[in-house]
Design an enzyme around this catalytic site. Structure first.
Site, PDB file in Angstrom:
ATOM      1  N   HIS A 355       0.798  -1.221   0.000  1.00 45.62           N
ATOM      2  CA  HIS A 355       0.000   0.000   0.000  1.00 45.62           C
ATOM      3  C   HIS A 355       0.833   1.274   0.000  1.00 45.62           C
ATOM      4  O   HIS A 355       0.269   2.367   0.158  1.00 45.62           O
ATOM      5  CB  HIS A 355      -0.913   0.040   1.232  1.00 45.62           C
ATOM      6  CG  HIS A 355      -2.141  -0.795   1.108  1.00 45.62           C
ATOM      7  ND1 HIS A 355      -3.285  -0.360   0.481  1.00 45.62           N
ATOM      8  CD2 HIS A 355      -2.407  -2.059   1.514  1.00 45.62           C
ATOM      9  CE1 HIS A 355      -4.199  -1.304   0.523  1.00 45.62           C
ATOM     10  NE2 HIS A 355      -3.691  -2.350   1.143  1.00 45.62           N
ATOM     11  N   LYS A 543      -8.845  13.719   4.947  1.00 46.08           N
ATOM     12  CA  LYS A 543      -8.030  12.504   4.901  1.00 46.08           C
ATOM     13  C   LYS A 543      -7.042  12.564   6.064  1.00 46.08           C
ATOM     14  O   LYS A 543      -6.961  13.572   6.765  1.00 46.08           O
ATOM     15  CB  LYS A 543      -7.282  12.378   3.572  1.00 46.08           C
ATOM     16  CG  LYS A 543      -6.460  13.593   3.185  1.00 46.08           C
ATOM     17  CD  LYS A 543      -5.774  13.420   1.842  1.00 46.08           C
ATOM     18  CE  LYS A 543      -6.746  13.498   0.705  1.00 46.08           C
ATOM     19  NZ  LYS A 543      -7.014  12.217   0.080  1.00 46.08           N
ATOM     20  N   ARG A 544      -6.321  11.489   6.255  1.00 50.00           N
ATOM     21  CA  ARG A 544      -5.270  11.469   7.274  1.00 50.00           C
ATOM     22  C   ARG A 544      -4.280  12.603   7.014  1.00 50.00           C
ATOM     23  O   ARG A 544      -3.962  12.911   5.872  1.00 50.00           O
ATOM     24  CB  ARG A 544      -4.566  10.111   7.215  1.00 50.00           C
ATOM     25  CG  ARG A 544      -3.455   9.895   8.212  1.00 50.00           C
ATOM     26  CD  ARG A 544      -3.046   8.421   8.207  1.00 50.00           C
ATOM     27  NE  ARG A 544      -2.626   7.968   6.894  1.00 50.00           N
ATOM     28  CZ  ARG A 544      -1.361   7.991   6.456  1.00 50.00           C
ATOM     29  NH1 ARG A 544      -0.402   8.486   7.229  1.00 50.00           N
ATOM     30  NH2 ARG A 544      -1.041   7.533   5.263  1.00 50.00           N
ATOM     31  N   LYS A 549       0.584  14.289   1.857  1.00 48.84           N
ATOM     32  CA  LYS A 549      -0.771  14.571   1.364  1.00 48.84           C
ATOM     33  C   LYS A 549      -0.992  16.066   1.142  1.00 48.84           C
ATOM     34  O   LYS A 549      -1.970  16.472   0.543  1.00 48.84           O
ATOM     35  CB  LYS A 549      -1.817  13.993   2.328  1.00 48.84           C
ATOM     36  CG  LYS A 549      -1.776  12.465   2.381  1.00 48.84           C
ATOM     37  CD  LYS A 549      -2.793  11.904   3.355  1.00 48.84           C
ATOM     38  CE  LYS A 549      -2.701  10.386   3.484  1.00 48.84           C
ATOM     39  NZ  LYS A 549      -3.201   9.674   2.290  1.00 48.84           N
ATOM     40  N   THR A 651      -8.647   6.362  -2.041  1.00 47.33           N
ATOM     41  CA  THR A 651     -10.035   5.968  -2.334  1.00 47.33           C
ATOM     42  C   THR A 651     -10.989   7.123  -2.077  1.00 47.33           C
ATOM     43  O   THR A 651     -12.126   7.094  -2.538  1.00 47.33           O
ATOM     44  CB  THR A 651     -10.455   4.743  -1.489  1.00 47.33           C
ATOM     45  OG1 THR A 651     -10.201   5.005  -0.111  1.00 47.33           O
ATOM     46  CG2 THR A 651      -9.702   3.503  -1.926  1.00 47.33           C
ATOM     47  N   LYS A 655     -14.698   8.271  -3.878  1.00 47.23           N
ATOM     48  CA  LYS A 655     -15.928   8.625  -3.167  1.00 47.23           C
ATOM     49  C   LYS A 655     -16.439   9.986  -3.611  1.00 47.23           C
ATOM     50  O   LYS A 655     -17.650  10.187  -3.792  1.00 47.23           O
ATOM     51  CB  LYS A 655     -15.662   8.615  -1.652  1.00 47.23           C
ATOM     52  CG  LYS A 655     -15.349   7.235  -1.091  1.00 47.23           C
ATOM     53  CD  LYS A 655     -14.645   7.296   0.255  1.00 47.23           C
ATOM     54  CE  LYS A 655     -14.070   5.939   0.621  1.00 47.23           C
ATOM     55  NZ  LYS A 655     -13.062   5.994   1.688  1.00 47.23           N
TER      56      LYS A 655
END
Length: 809
Positions: A355, A543-544, A549, A651, A655
């Site tokens: 991952h 998100k985290r 990110k 993901t 969504k």
């Protein structure tokens, strides 16, 4: 019980009286939830028993999905939808003057996961059951989740997430299925005949007790199982002599040590104790899981050699990689197999999903820790490494550096990703670009050695939760337009392309988005006392929180936009509401400072009347599945702006597109495949490519300070971190400043800023044409079916696990 509304109401009232000795008027909402949950579980149980019976009698191959996380979200609503009884229940409760929505709000989000890894596992369980596939989850029953996040004065504060305070209505404790897991001690070897027999002594014994949760498929009779393991003390094996000596402390310490294994998701591993606890958790999961799997297999099958034909074991990332040596231990030490036989079975049974490309996430464990905590397991890993290195020597004679790079044990560490590749029959990445990076960069030596092992399986999401449940208004319009077949055949969403230019359909889609935005606006007003304009662009990044990110890139743009508004309050922009939701790991100092920065900027902007409310910034605390179901349907823009090559798939991007939001993103992970599906005109892509990022990492040449000196916008933003413009205590943001300029901006925030700002300007211009924007939104929804986890699971079932549907009569 659920055949009609009248029978449901009578059964509900009777169950309420039996469980709590109360009538409907005296009962609390949480009691009503527990009653309804118990009724739904009882309804599921008949098919659960029937499914197990069919699996047992048919003897078909089954898959077991091992994951350290399962981010399930609330289950009541999903179970009602999957059972096809939501309308009966909702109408029956309404007759009793009870709101189903209020009952659903009583259910806590199970604290069993944190981010995309755990949510993916939950989506996969839903798809397995809905596709009639025999597949089960195996995880840990954490007493506390990661943490409950509170924002106090802009700072993240972590509180215990005791999600089990009222118990878990969905679980069934299976004490009779408990197994023993062993830690520490010593191993000695005895030769018996021609065999070596290994004896494990003086170990700490931990009892693993399973709690089973049923996983029903959508409107079918398949009910699979998520088995979660709880660590308990094996007092019956304890030295009771200590009780006579009143040495209670020894027992207390033992119980505390034992129960801590399943107490917290992701214990802080910044210290030695935390590292040991994490390793304990990982072995606890795989040892309990594999013992249970083998025991179940032997009840149905005689020959242990046939295991790969009847069982597939899948390890979700590196956390469960110890399944490989544990299966070897069981096959050799308990089943009496020779090494070659055990290795053949193991490497035909276990498959592995990677991952991440982040080196810090490709786990490594110190040899001394592994050897002390898991002596027999370390012996097996050492033997695997010796044999693998001999194979490499035969293949690459004299290439010591290459062998050293590929070794499972090297530089005082056990390299778990290496062990996963060597011990699995298939390795997959989770998006096309991620798999290519694994093959050509991160694991290129292993790909050269085992090219047949590497495959791609692009991630997916269960559309039944993320569209049908989370966005019922949109789901109804879709069903009315193209029929409800898309619920079982998500590729049918493609038919919506025919309506992308239809003015009537566009108006329906626009109105649904508006209603969802009003709903989220009301939540924000009620929760945070901040008024946001539902007509503004809802620009969302949830998100985290991690530096790669790049929430920092987002907040820098907000700071720049605010600076421009201060210079020119009449600046012509569409009002914008920036929405964040993110948890930072408790020990991740930089991430927590970014949260403080976002909230500090929000406080200044939201309270400045001179900008006339043109921008608002909202940080929604304690982000999780339930909040995602509220936020995502309201989004106009979903930000997926990770540094290219760093996000394996993502993901959240799927969504958002499924709910009609447009993606603002880099060429990273599944963004690339979304772009290929929807076309360049229906997505907003910017920034460095994966190849450019990898070139910088390999060849160097990036100077962050050049961008600071050449771009006056960036210079002003970075100076504001240090000059007290947003916060007088300038020390708060020094760490962010230094991470960019002194540590050379590892994730290229400054490099991508100009392209990001230009793309945000394109979004502003595009949103002014509501007709064209809604057309883009519809095209995104229409192309989202390929990103259903049903498709992903079908690919795993046929191409990796070789399992077939079993239709429960």
């Amino acid at each position: 019980m659920f055949l009609d509304k009248k029978r449901f109401k009578n059964a509900f009232l009777e169950r309420l009286e039996n469980m709590y000795g109360k009538n409907i008027n005296e009962s609390t909402t949480i009691e009503q939830f527990m009653v309804l949950g118990s009724m739904v579980k009882e309804h599921i149980s008949k098919n659960w028993i029937l499914t197990k019976k069919n699996y047992r009698e048919r003897g078909e191959k089954q898959v077991y999905y091992l994951s350290i996380e399962f981010l399930l979200g609330r289950m009541l609503g999903t179970n009602l939808l999957n059972l096809g009884i939501r309308e009966i229940v909702e109408e029956g409760l309404r007759d009793l003057d009870i709101s189903l929505e209020k009952i659903e709000q009583q259910e806590p989000d199970p604290g069993l996961g944190n981010g995309g890894l755990g949510r993916l596992a939950a989506c996969f369980l839903d798809s397995l059951a809905s596709l009639h596939l025999p597949g089960h989850g195996c995880g840990i029953r954490y007493k506390y989740g990661l943490f409950e996040q509170k924002i106090v004065d802009g700072y993240q504060i972590e509180l215990p997430d005791y999600w089990l305070r009222e118990g878990n209505v969905w679980e069934v404790r299976r004490s009779d299925k408990a197994v023993e897991v062993r830690f520490g001690g010593n191993v000695w070897v005895e030769k018996v005949g021609e065999r070596l027999v290994f004896h494990h002594e003086n170990y700490e014994s931990v009892l693993a007790v399973p709690y089973d949760i049923p996983v029903p498929g959508y409107k079918n009779k398949t009910v699979n199982t998520l088995r979660l393991w709880s660590a308990e003390s094996a007092i019956k094996d304890f030295d009771f002599q200590c009780l006579n000596n009143r040495d209670y402390q020894k027992i207390i310490d033992y119980k505390r040590s034992t129960e801590s294994i399943s107490e917290f998701l992701y214990p802080d591993d910044s210290k030695e104790e935390g590292k040991i606890l994490r390793l304990k958790q990982q072995y606890f999961l795989v040892s309990a899981g594999l013992q249970s799997i083998i025991r179940s297999y032997k009840k149905r099958h005689q020959d242990i050699h046939d295991l790969p034909n009847k069982v597939a074991i899948h390890i979700n990332d590196t956390h469960p990689v110890l399944a490989i040596p544990e299966l070897m231990r069981i096959l050799m030490d308990e089943e009496g197999l020779e090494w070659d036989q055990a290795w053949s079975i193991t490497t035909r049974t276990i498959s592995y999903t990677n991952h991440t490309t982040l080196q810090e996430a490709l786990e490594r464990w110190p040899i001394d820790m592994m050897k002390t905590l898991l002596p027999r397991i370390y012996m097996i890993i050492e033997e695997i490494n010796e044999r693998f290195c001999r194979e490499l020597w035969n293949k690459y004679p004299g290439e010591w550096d290459l062998i050293h790079q590929m070794a499972i044990i090297a530089d005082g560490q056990v390299k778990m990703a290496h062990l996963a590749i060597v011990g699995s029959y298939q390795v997959n990445g989770v998006s096309k670009i991620h798999t290519e990076i694994l093959k050509k960069q991160v694991m290129k030596n292993f790909y050269a050695c085992f090219p047949y092992k590497f495959h791609n399986k692009t991630n997916g999401i269960t559309h039944r939760r993320w569209l049908l449940k989370a966005n019922p208004l949109l789901a109804k319009i879709i069903s009315d337009t193209i029929s409800p077949n898309w619920i079982e055949h998500p590729s049918d969403l493609n038919y919506l392309q025919n309506y992308a230019k239809d003015p009537s359909f566009q108006e329906q889609i626009f109105l649904v988005k508006k209603k969802n935005k009003i709903s989220l606006s009301n939540y924000i007003q009620e929760k945070y006392n901040i008024s946001v304009d539902p007509n503004s662009i809802f620009d969302v990044q949830v998100k985290r929180l991690h530096a790669y990110k790049r929430q920092l890139l987002n907040v820098f743009y907000i700071m720049d936009l605010y600076n421009r508004l201060k210079e020119n309050p009449d600046l012509d922009i569409i009002p914008r509401t920036f929405i964040f939701g993110a948890k930072a790991a408790p020990g991740y100092f930089l991430a927590k400072r970014i949260i403080k920065l976002i909230n500090t900027v929000a406080t200044v902007i939201n309270n400045d009347p001179t900008i006339h409310g043109k921008i608002k910034v909202i940080f929604i605390e304690n982000y999780g599945v339930t909040l995602a179901e509220k936020i995502i349907p309201a989004a106009d823009i979903g930000q997926q702006i990770s540094t290219a090559s760093k996000e394996a798939s993502g993901t959240g991007n799927m969504k958002f597109m499924m709910n009609g939001a447009l993606t603002l993103g880099t060429l990273d992970g599944a963004n690339i495949e979304i772009k290929d599906e929807v076309g360049d005109n229906n997505i907003f892509i910017f920034g460095l490519t994966p190849q450019e990022v990898l070139h910088y990492y390999q060849q160097g040449g990036y100077r962050a300070r050049d961008f600071y000196q050449s771009d006056p916008r960036l210079r002003k933003i970075l100076d504001q971190l240090m000059n007290g413009f947003f916060l007088k205590e300038v020390v708060e943001f020094k760490f962010i400043y230094y991470s960019l300029l002194q540590e050379n901006d590892e994730f290229f925030v400054l490099k991508d800023f100009a392209a990001y700002a230009d793309t945000q300007q394109r979004i502003d211009q595009s949103y002014r044409d509501h007709k064209a924007w809604t057309e883009k939104s519809i095209i995104n929804i229409a192309h989202s079916g390929i990103f259903s986890s049903d498709r992903t699971i079908y690919e795993y079932a046929s191409g990796t696990w070789e399992i077939r549907p079993i239709f429960i009569p």
